[in-house]
Design a protein around this motif. Sequence first.
Motif, PDB file in Angstrom:
ATOM      1  N   LEU A  12       0.826  -1.202   0.000  1.00 22.66           N
ATOM      2  CA  LEU A  12       0.000   0.000   0.000  1.00 22.66           C
ATOM      3  C   LEU A  12       0.864   1.258   0.000  1.00 22.66           C
ATOM      4  O   LEU A  12       0.501   2.275  -0.619  1.00 22.66           O
ATOM      5  N   ASP A  13       1.998   1.180   0.651  1.00 26.35           N
ATOM      6  CA  ASP A  13       2.939   2.299   0.608  1.00 26.35           C
ATOM      7  C   ASP A  13       3.371   2.574  -0.830  1.00 26.35           C
ATOM      8  O   ASP A  13       3.386   3.728  -1.289  1.00 26.35           O
ATOM      9  N   LYS A  14       3.725   1.539  -1.576  1.00 30.58           N
ATOM     10  CA  LYS A  14       4.144   1.705  -2.969  1.00 30.58           C
ATOM     11  C   LYS A  14       2.989   2.207  -3.847  1.00 30.58           C
ATOM     12  O   LYS A  14       3.181   3.044  -4.729  1.00 30.58           O
ATOM     13  N   HIS A  15       1.778   1.692  -3.611  1.00 35.75           N
ATOM     14  CA  HIS A  15       0.635   2.098  -4.432  1.00 35.75           C
ATOM     15  C   HIS A  15       0.310   3.574  -4.249  1.00 35.75           C
ATOM     16  O   HIS A  15       0.064   4.297  -5.229  1.00 35.75           O
ATOM     17  N   THR A  16       0.277   4.034  -2.999  1.00 32.42           N
ATOM     18  CA  THR A  16      -0.031   5.454  -2.768  1.00 32.42           C
ATOM     19  C   THR A  16       1.055   6.354  -3.363  1.00 32.42           C
ATOM     20  O   THR A  16       0.755   7.438  -3.878  1.00 32.42           O
ATOM     21  N   GLN A  17       2.313   5.906  -3.306  1.00 39.24           N
ATOM     22  CA  GLN A  17       3.385   6.696  -3.928  1.00 39.24           C
ATOM     23  C   GLN A  17       3.208   6.744  -5.446  1.00 39.24           C
ATOM     24  O   GLN A  17       3.424   7.782  -6.072  1.00 39.24           O
ATOM     25  N   TRP A  18       2.811   5.624  -6.055  1.00 31.54           N
ATOM     26  CA  TRP A  18       2.541   5.619  -7.494  1.00 31.54           C
ATOM     27  C   TRP A  18       1.410   6.582  -7.850  1.00 31.54           C
ATOM     28  O   TRP A  18       1.463   7.275  -8.872  1.00 31.54           O
ATOM     29  N   GLY A  19       0.368   6.617  -7.010  1.00 28.78           N
ATOM     30  CA  GLY A  19      -0.740   7.527  -7.271  1.00 28.78           C
ATOM     31  C   GLY A  19      -0.296   8.986  -7.272  1.00 28.78           C
ATOM     32  O   GLY A  19      -0.702   9.782  -8.138  1.00 28.78           O
ATOM     33  N   ILE A  20       0.563   9.356  -6.323  1.00 25.97           N
ATOM     34  CA  ILE A  20       1.060  10.731  -6.275  1.00 25.97           C
ATOM     35  C   ILE A  20       1.937  11.027  -7.483  1.00 25.97           C
ATOM     36  O   ILE A  20       1.870  12.111  -8.083  1.00 25.97           O
ATOM     37  N   ASP A  21       2.781  10.060  -7.879  1.00 29.80           N
ATOM     38  CA  ASP A  21       3.636  10.249  -9.057  1.00 29.80           C
ATOM     39  C   ASP A  21       2.793  10.438 -10.313  1.00 29.80           C
ATOM     40  O   ASP A  21       3.118  11.271 -11.182  1.00 29.80           O
ATOM     41  N   PHE A  22       1.701   9.669 -10.437  1.00 27.16           N
ATOM     42  CA  PHE A  22       0.832   9.806 -11.606  1.00 27.16           C
ATOM     43  C   PHE A  22       0.162  11.177 -11.628  1.00 27.16           C
ATOM     44  O   PHE A  22       0.026  11.813 -12.693  1.00 27.16           O
ATOM     45  N   LEU A  23      -0.258  11.653 -10.453  1.00 30.09           N
ATOM     46  CA  LEU A  23      -0.882  12.976 -10.378  1.00 30.09           C
ATOM     47  C   LEU A  23       0.105  14.061 -10.804  1.00 30.09           C
ATOM     48  O   LEU A  23      -0.242  14.986 -11.552  1.00 30.09           O
ATOM     49  N   GLU A  24       1.343  13.972 -10.353  1.00 30.12           N
ATOM     50  CA  GLU A  24       2.351  14.957 -10.738  1.00 30.12           C
ATOM     51  C   GLU A  24       2.702  14.850 -12.218  1.00 30.12           C
ATOM     52  O   GLU A  24       3.014  15.861 -12.864  1.00 30.12           O
ATOM     53  N   ARG A  25       2.662  13.645 -12.764  1.00 30.34           N
ATOM     54  CA  ARG A  25       2.914  13.490 -14.199  1.00 30.34           C
ATOM     55  C   ARG A  25       1.829  14.184 -15.021  1.00 30.34           C
ATOM     56  O   ARG A  25       2.104  14.840 -16.032  1.00 30.34           O
ATOM     57  N   TYR A  26       0.565  14.022 -14.587  1.00 32.05           N
ATOM     58  CA  TYR A  26      -0.522  14.720 -15.287  1.00 32.05           C
ATOM     59  C   TYR A  26      -0.381  16.232 -15.151  1.00 32.05           C
ATOM     60  O   TYR A  26      -0.657  16.982 -16.100  1.00 32.05           O
ATOM     61  N   ALA A  27       0.067  16.700 -13.989  1.00 35.67           N
ATOM     62  CA  ALA A  27       0.300  18.133 -13.813  1.00 35.67           C
ATOM     63  C   ALA A  27       1.382  18.626 -14.774  1.00 35.67           C
ATOM     64  O   ALA A  27       1.272  19.720 -15.349  1.00 35.67           O
ATOM     65  N   LYS A  28       2.413  17.828 -14.974  1.00 37.09           N
ATOM     66  CA  LYS A  28       3.461  18.199 -15.922  1.00 37.09           C
ATOM     67  C   LYS A  28       2.903  18.263 -17.341  1.00 37.09           C
ATOM     68  O   LYS A  28       3.259  19.156 -18.138  1.00 37.09           O
ATOM     69  N   PHE A  29       2.016  17.334 -17.703  1.00 42.67           N
ATOM     70  CA  PHE A  29       1.378  17.356 -19.016  1.00 42.67           C
ATOM     71  C   PHE A  29       0.577  18.637 -19.218  1.00 42.67           C
ATOM     72  O   PHE A  29       0.644  19.278 -20.274  1.00 42.67           O
ATOM     73  N   VAL A  30      -0.179  19.035 -18.175  1.00 39.97           N
ATOM     74  CA  VAL A  30      -0.968  20.265 -18.276  1.00 39.97           C
ATOM     75  C   VAL A  30      -0.058  21.475 -18.441  1.00 39.97           C
ATOM     76  O   VAL A  30      -0.349  22.390 -19.222  1.00 39.97           O
ATOM     77  N   LYS A  31       1.076  21.473 -17.735  1.00 36.12           N
ATOM     78  CA  LYS A  31       2.021  22.590 -17.843  1.00 36.12           C
ATOM     79  C   LYS A  31       2.559  22.711 -19.275  1.00 36.12           C
ATOM     80  O   LYS A  31       2.604  23.812 -19.845  1.00 36.12           O
ATOM     81  N   GLU A  32       2.951  21.610 -19.873  1.00 35.98           N
ATOM     82  CA  GLU A  32       3.446  21.650 -21.248  1.00 35.98           C
ATOM     83  C   GLU A  32       2.341  22.060 -22.217  1.00 35.98           C
ATOM     84  O   GLU A  32       2.585  22.773 -23.197  1.00 35.98           O
TER      85      GLU A  32
END
Length: 575
Positions: A12-32
């Motif tokens: 669960l620790d790894k899954h929640t970290q993946w979720g945050i990484d995915f959210l930040e990746r989408y934020a980077k997409f919006v920025k570009e």
Amino acid sequence: TCWGPFDQFDNLDKHTQWGIDFLERYAKFVKERLDIEQNYAKQLRNLVKKYCPKRSKEEEPRFTSCLSFYSVLNELNDYAGQREVVAEEMAHKVYGELMRYSQDIKAERKHHLQEGRKAQQHLDQCWKQMDNSKRKFERECKEAEKSQITYDRLDNDINATKSEVEKAKAQFYLRTHMADESKNEYAAQLQNFNAEQWKHFNNAVPHIFKNLQDMDDRRTVKLGETYRSFAEAERRVIPIVSKCLEGMVSAAKAVDMRRDSAIVVESFKSGFEPPGDFPFEDFSQNLSRSGSDGTISNTPKGDRERDRDGNKLWLFGKKPKSPSSFPPPPPSSSSSRPRSTSHIFPPPRFSTDLVSHYLSEIKTTVPRIPQNLRLLGRGAPSLEDFSHLPPEQRRKRLQQRIDELGKELQKEMDQRDALNKMKDVYEKNPQMGDPSSLQPKISETICNMEKLRSEIHKNEGSYTDDTSQEHHTPQLRTSPPKPGQPNPELHEFDDEFDDDDPLPVLGHCKALYSFDGQNEGTLVMAEDEVLYIIEEDKGDGWTRARKQGGEEGYVPTSYVEITMERNSKGAVTYI
């Protein structure tokens, strides 16, 4: 449903970290994405500014086409403003919200994981205390058993004194008491550990997992909301963008060609009357008309002499200022022959146009005889074999020369066809010119064609010989090239560098000098650089080598010190 089982804390620790990484990746997409919108809007505004310069009122265009174009530019400028609005909406309502939520969810996840680790540490501490009391109880029981055995042995021994028996008895009672106390302590610790373990797996861990689940659910919902906001930012500007496009269409409909033409007429009309017709002045009444003298008209010789300064001959002197070429009509006996052989007027107009067409065709489509053909006519050698170049460049230069000669040959063939057509016209219309006067030009053109064919044949032979020499015995060079100078008699290069199977290594060499490798097919090397030999010198002063990185090419043999492998041709050194 609640997350579980309870032993999946690390997953669960790894899954929640993946979720945050995915959210930040989408934020980077919006920025570009919003950066693209901002750059697009900036480029559109610069484009509008470039094509809509400032002008005074007197210089304002009056044509509807110009006015409509500037209306299109204004609408495009408004459209660029809407792209900026899209970028601003994405920056505040999507990208900014994602970055703030990312920081909050990171802090919340860290808090929940710390609570989970604390609960696990507390349970581990309870288990350690219980285990220590258990081990102590086990030790005390073993000591009590030993003291009991000692006491029984001395009590049954007739040689033992009473004091020894009493001492063993006291020790036995002491060890038994200590074992009872250790037993009570172990029971208490065990009971406490079981209670803490029940709380851990039934209260603490489910609560922590529930908090992590709620956090991940909110993250998923937030992603869905930002997806919607991303699309809404584009949808909000669609009505205004549609109005901009409608304005462009209206500007296109406002273009009025009649109004623009009227403006031009009004601006440039002069009011002058057009000039009248010039009368025809006949100067040929006193001339004899004994037949064609090889010219294309009955113009007097004096007039023809005055019209030879770079101008073609026409029926009434120099070529009039009319379109330079006319479509050639088919020759007809009924329309091309004059009604009377003694008529003083020129032939019908279409025959003149036909001759004009062929003369224009000869002048515009056929260039002058190239200089290399003139050298061939004088017997001077024109074949350049490019022997100073490596084989690959030599073949390319020969092929280029063959292509150029082919183009010249085609031009000569076009000139021959044009002259034959003119000859046919003269044969059908004798009053227009003498067909025999064109025969020398036709013969010269045919001669040029034969010379060009011979030149092409020689170059093709050199190209074929150069290709075949690459796979046969090369020509011997007279002397090795000096350092820093290319071999002037290079005739052989192996240009097959793209073979699927690399050539085997025959030996190695050490560079005595640096070589720049400017010619195609050669290899750049530095002084003291070690290379692999993959092909020996075949007598032309070049050795094919391969660098350690895999790059292959030719180097001067005199530039390197070569050592051949024993398994190829023995250990032989060339310097």
